[in-house]
Design a protein around this motif. Sequence first.
Motif, PDB file in Angstrom:
ATOM      1  N   GLY A 261       0.811  -1.212   0.000  1.00 23.67           N
ATOM      2  CA  GLY A 261       0.000   0.000   0.000  1.00 23.67           C
ATOM      3  C   GLY A 261       0.844   1.262   0.000  1.00 23.67           C
ATOM      4  O   GLY A 261       0.553   2.218  -0.716  1.00 23.67           O
ATOM      5  N   ALA A 262       1.908   1.263   0.816  1.00 23.61           N
ATOM      6  CA  ALA A 262       2.792   2.432   0.868  1.00 23.61           C
ATOM      7  C   ALA A 262       3.531   2.616  -0.453  1.00 23.61           C
ATOM      8  O   ALA A 262       3.731   3.747  -0.918  1.00 23.61           O
ATOM      9  N   ALA A 263       3.946   1.526  -1.078  1.00 23.89           N
ATOM     10  CA  ALA A 263       4.640   1.607  -2.371  1.00 23.89           C
ATOM     11  C   ALA A 263       3.706   2.166  -3.440  1.00 23.89           C
ATOM     12  O   ALA A 263       4.110   3.006  -4.258  1.00 23.89           O
ATOM     13  N   ALA A 264       2.453   1.700  -3.450  1.00 26.29           N
ATOM     14  CA  ALA A 264       1.485   2.200  -4.422  1.00 26.29           C
ATOM     15  C   ALA A 264       1.248   3.688  -4.226  1.00 26.29           C
ATOM     16  O   ALA A 264       1.174   4.461  -5.196  1.00 26.29           O
ATOM     17  N   HIS A 265       1.153   4.114  -2.953  1.00 22.26           N
ATOM     18  CA  HIS A 265       0.947   5.535  -2.654  1.00 22.26           C
ATOM     19  C   HIS A 265       2.134   6.365  -3.131  1.00 22.26           C
ATOM     20  O   HIS A 265       1.964   7.439  -3.713  1.00 22.26           O
ATOM     21  N   LEU A 266       3.340   5.878  -2.905  1.00 24.40           N
ATOM     22  CA  LEU A 266       4.542   6.594  -3.312  1.00 24.40           C
ATOM     23  C   LEU A 266       4.603   6.756  -4.827  1.00 24.40           C
ATOM     24  O   LEU A 266       4.980   7.814  -5.346  1.00 24.40           O
TER      25      LEU A 266
ATOM     26  N   VAL B 261       0.123   4.875  -8.081  1.00 22.83           N
ATOM     27  CA  VAL B 261      -0.652   3.873  -8.806  1.00 22.83           C
ATOM     28  C   VAL B 261      -1.524   3.116  -7.810  1.00 22.83           C
ATOM     29  O   VAL B 261      -1.325   3.192  -6.593  1.00 22.83           O
ATOM     30  N   ALA B 262      -2.472   2.371  -8.318  1.00 16.01           N
ATOM     31  CA  ALA B 262      -3.355   1.595  -7.456  1.00 16.01           C
ATOM     32  C   ALA B 262      -2.638   0.330  -6.971  1.00 16.01           C
ATOM     33  O   ALA B 262      -1.828  -0.244  -7.712  1.00 16.01           O
ATOM     34  N   PRO B 263      -2.920  -0.122  -5.757  1.00 22.09           N
ATOM     35  CA  PRO B 263      -2.335  -1.381  -5.285  1.00 22.09           C
ATOM     36  C   PRO B 263      -2.622  -2.541  -6.233  1.00 22.09           C
ATOM     37  O   PRO B 263      -1.768  -3.424  -6.411  1.00 22.09           O
ATOM     38  N   ALA B 264      -3.794  -2.534  -6.854  1.00 22.16           N
ATOM     39  CA  ALA B 264      -4.117  -3.600  -7.809  1.00 22.16           C
ATOM     40  C   ALA B 264      -3.167  -3.583  -9.003  1.00 22.16           C
ATOM     41  O   ALA B 264      -2.843  -4.630  -9.564  1.00 22.16           O
ATOM     42  N   THR B 265      -2.720  -2.381  -9.398  1.00 25.84           N
ATOM     43  CA  THR B 265      -1.760  -2.284 -10.500  1.00 25.84           C
ATOM     44  C   THR B 265      -0.438  -2.922 -10.114  1.00 25.84           C
ATOM     45  O   THR B 265       0.175  -3.643 -10.912  1.00 25.84           O
ATOM     46  N   LEU B 266       0.019  -2.685  -8.897  1.00 30.78           N
ATOM     47  CA  LEU B 266       1.259  -3.313  -8.437  1.00 30.78           C
ATOM     48  C   LEU B 266       1.130  -4.832  -8.430  1.00 30.78           C
ATOM     49  O   LEU B 266       2.059  -5.544  -8.834  1.00 30.78           O
ATOM     50  N   ARG B 267      -0.011  -5.327  -7.976  1.00 27.54           N
ATOM     51  CA  ARG B 267      -0.215  -6.780  -7.956  1.00 27.54           C
ATOM     52  C   ARG B 267      -0.204  -7.333  -9.375  1.00 27.54           C
ATOM     53  O   ARG B 267       0.355  -8.418  -9.631  1.00 27.54           O
ATOM     54  N   SER B 268      -0.822  -6.588 -10.303  1.00 29.60           N
ATOM     55  CA  SER B 268      -0.849  -7.025 -11.700  1.00 29.60           C
ATOM     56  C   SER B 268       0.557  -7.054 -12.294  1.00 29.60           C
ATOM     57  O   SER B 268       0.931  -7.997 -12.996  1.00 29.60           O
TER      58      SER B 268
ATOM     59  N   ARG C 239       2.140 -10.443 -13.712  1.00 25.63           N
ATOM     60  CA  ARG C 239       2.360 -10.561 -15.154  1.00 25.63           C
ATOM     61  C   ARG C 239       3.832 -10.464 -15.561  1.00 25.63           C
ATOM     62  O   ARG C 239       4.276 -11.155 -16.481  1.00 25.63           O
ATOM     63  N   TYR C 240       4.568  -9.577 -14.885  1.00 30.05           N
ATOM     64  CA  TYR C 240       5.911  -9.252 -15.370  1.00 30.05           C
ATOM     65  C   TYR C 240       7.026  -9.585 -14.375  1.00 30.05           C
ATOM     66  O   TYR C 240       8.199  -9.419 -14.700  1.00 30.05           O
ATOM     67  N   GLY C 241       6.656  -9.999 -13.182  1.00 36.14           N
ATOM     68  CA  GLY C 241       7.682 -10.362 -12.208  1.00 36.14           C
ATOM     69  C   GLY C 241       8.360  -9.187 -11.549  1.00 36.14           C
ATOM     70  O   GLY C 241       9.458  -9.326 -10.992  1.00 36.14           O
ATOM     71  N   ILE C 242       7.757  -7.997 -11.611  1.00 32.16           N
ATOM     72  CA  ILE C 242       8.300  -6.838 -10.907  1.00 32.16           C
ATOM     73  C   ILE C 242       7.488  -6.665  -9.632  1.00 32.16           C
ATOM     74  O   ILE C 242       6.405  -6.071  -9.631  1.00 32.16           O
TER      75      ILE C 242
ATOM     76  N   LEU D 125      10.342  -0.098 -10.305  1.00 31.93           N
ATOM     77  CA  LEU D 125       8.972   0.322 -10.571  1.00 31.93           C
ATOM     78  C   LEU D 125       8.930   1.765 -11.105  1.00 31.93           C
ATOM     79  O   LEU D 125       8.109   2.090 -11.968  1.00 31.93           O
ATOM     80  N   ARG D 126       9.806   2.635 -10.604  1.00 36.01           N
ATOM     81  CA  ARG D 126       9.870   3.996 -11.133  1.00 36.01           C
ATOM     82  C   ARG D 126      10.272   3.966 -12.611  1.00 36.01           C
ATOM     83  O   ARG D 126       9.739   4.723 -13.432  1.00 36.01           O
ATOM     84  N   THR D 127      11.213   3.103 -12.938  1.00 36.75           N
ATOM     85  CA  THR D 127      11.621   2.983 -14.333  1.00 36.75           C
ATOM     86  C   THR D 127      10.465   2.484 -15.185  1.00 36.75           C
ATOM     87  O   THR D 127      10.229   2.985 -16.289  1.00 36.75           O
ATOM     88  N   LEU D 128       9.737   1.510 -14.689  1.00 38.94           N
ATOM     89  CA  LEU D 128       8.587   0.993 -15.431  1.00 38.94           C
ATOM     90  C   LEU D 128       7.566   2.106 -15.661  1.00 38.94           C
ATOM     91  O   LEU D 128       7.045   2.274 -16.781  1.00 38.94           O
ATOM     92  N   CYS D 129       7.275   2.893 -14.612  1.00 34.99           N
ATOM     93  CA  CYS D 129       6.314   3.990 -14.751  1.00 34.99           C
ATOM     94  C   CYS D 129       6.797   4.995 -15.788  1.00 34.99           C
ATOM     95  O   CYS D 129       6.013   5.493 -16.605  1.00 34.99           O
ATOM     96  N   ARG D 130       8.087   5.319 -15.769  1.00 35.52           N
ATOM     97  CA  ARG D 130       8.621   6.280 -16.728  1.00 35.52           C
ATOM     98  C   ARG D 130       8.494   5.768 -18.157  1.00 35.52           C
ATOM     99  O   ARG D 130       8.071   6.492 -19.058  1.00 35.52           O
ATOM    100  N   LEU D 131       8.850   4.517 -18.376  1.00 32.72           N
ATOM    101  CA  LEU D 131       8.818   3.963 -19.729  1.00 32.72           C
ATOM    102  C   LEU D 131       7.386   3.845 -20.248  1.00 32.72           C
ATOM    103  O   LEU D 131       7.116   4.116 -21.415  1.00 32.72           O
ATOM    104  N   VAL D 132       6.464   3.435 -19.382  1.00 36.00           N
ATOM    105  CA  VAL D 132       5.060   3.387 -19.784  1.00 36.00           C
ATOM    106  C   VAL D 132       4.573   4.807 -20.094  1.00 36.00           C
ATOM    107  O   VAL D 132       3.832   5.032 -21.059  1.00 36.00           O
ATOM    108  N   GLY D 133       5.021   5.780 -19.289  1.00 35.35           N
ATOM    109  CA  GLY D 133       4.654   7.162 -19.539  1.00 35.35           C
ATOM    110  C   GLY D 133       5.166   7.682 -20.863  1.00 35.35           C
ATOM    111  O   GLY D 133       4.570   8.565 -21.471  1.00 35.35           O
ATOM    112  N   GLU D 134       6.294   7.131 -21.341  1.00 36.62           N
ATOM    113  CA  GLU D 134       6.850   7.538 -22.628  1.00 36.62           C
ATOM    114  C   GLU D 134       6.206   6.809 -23.802  1.00 36.62           C
ATOM    115  O   GLU D 134       6.558   7.058 -24.950  1.00 36.62           O
TER     116      GLU D 134
END
Length: 309
Positions: free
Chosen positions: A8-13, A16-23, A27-30, A51-60
């Motif tokens: 929950g704290a990681a999702a807040h930081l 993203v939603a906690p469900a997204t982190l679980r997904s 799915r991807y092993g992160i 996870l920050r890198t993943l968010c950045r790349l998805v954002g791009e």
Amino acid sequence: MSDALTPGAAAHLLGVAPATLRSWDRRYGIGPSERSPGGHRRYGPEDIARLRTLCRLVGEGLAPAEAARQALEARCGSVSGDVAPTAEGSPSSDRLLPAEEGQAALQGLARAAMRMDADLVESLLEKSLLDAGVVVAWEELARPLLYGMGRKWEQTGTYVEVEHLLSWCVSSALRRVAAGPAEKTSRERPVLLACTPREMHGLPLEALAAALREAGSPYRVLGPCTPVEATLRALRRLGPRALVLWSHAPDKDDGAVLAAAAGAVSGAAVDTAVFTAGSGWRDAAGPSGVAGGHLTSLRDAVAALLSGR
């Protein structure tokens, strides 16, 4: 272990939603690689970096699966690291945004802004400013996104915090645009940029200032809500080659501001072209034959102010 976070704290930081982190974990092993004394899974610093890198790349604009693959392979996942490579594997130097790339970048910025991920928003903006230049990054990314957030606020009364965060990030990125080589040595008279006295929104002037800095052209910015007397004193002290008066919201006194500026430059020892910019000037009547013209866009403004240098 003290730096490890609950899901929950990681999702807040990350915004993203906690469900997204679980997904992403499924799915991807992160996912979390550490455990608490009680056996609960926890996200350590390296997990958060990936996870920050993943968010950045998805954002791009990368697909989540490819973004996850690159995030897992990356040695460092800091959002503030080097500019991410393009699909060809090297930073773009074309200084333009093809339609698909521009749409992906706009969507990535919007998603990052909605998550209130300021680091990622600034990182994406800085990449676009570097790759495409100030005019393209402003007109195709920052301005449409700011307009969209403003409209959403007007229509629903929500996301004002997102618009404010986005404005701050755009301003921060614009002020870090590198100066062109001529600015440090040029003896050219500056361009003076000022808002009208009741105009509180000066971000478009910051974009114009960044574009001038990028071109190596000197300028001075007086910013929002500039009193008429301050503009007139700056005109006398600087003797600028041009004055740009910005007004976004129409005001009955704007015409008087323009007339005062025109009167100040008419008897000056040096020539100063007076330009208006912004939608607030649509109904304002300025003195004929004095204003340099109305600047309708950032591209138009840069072209007008750099001509004949």
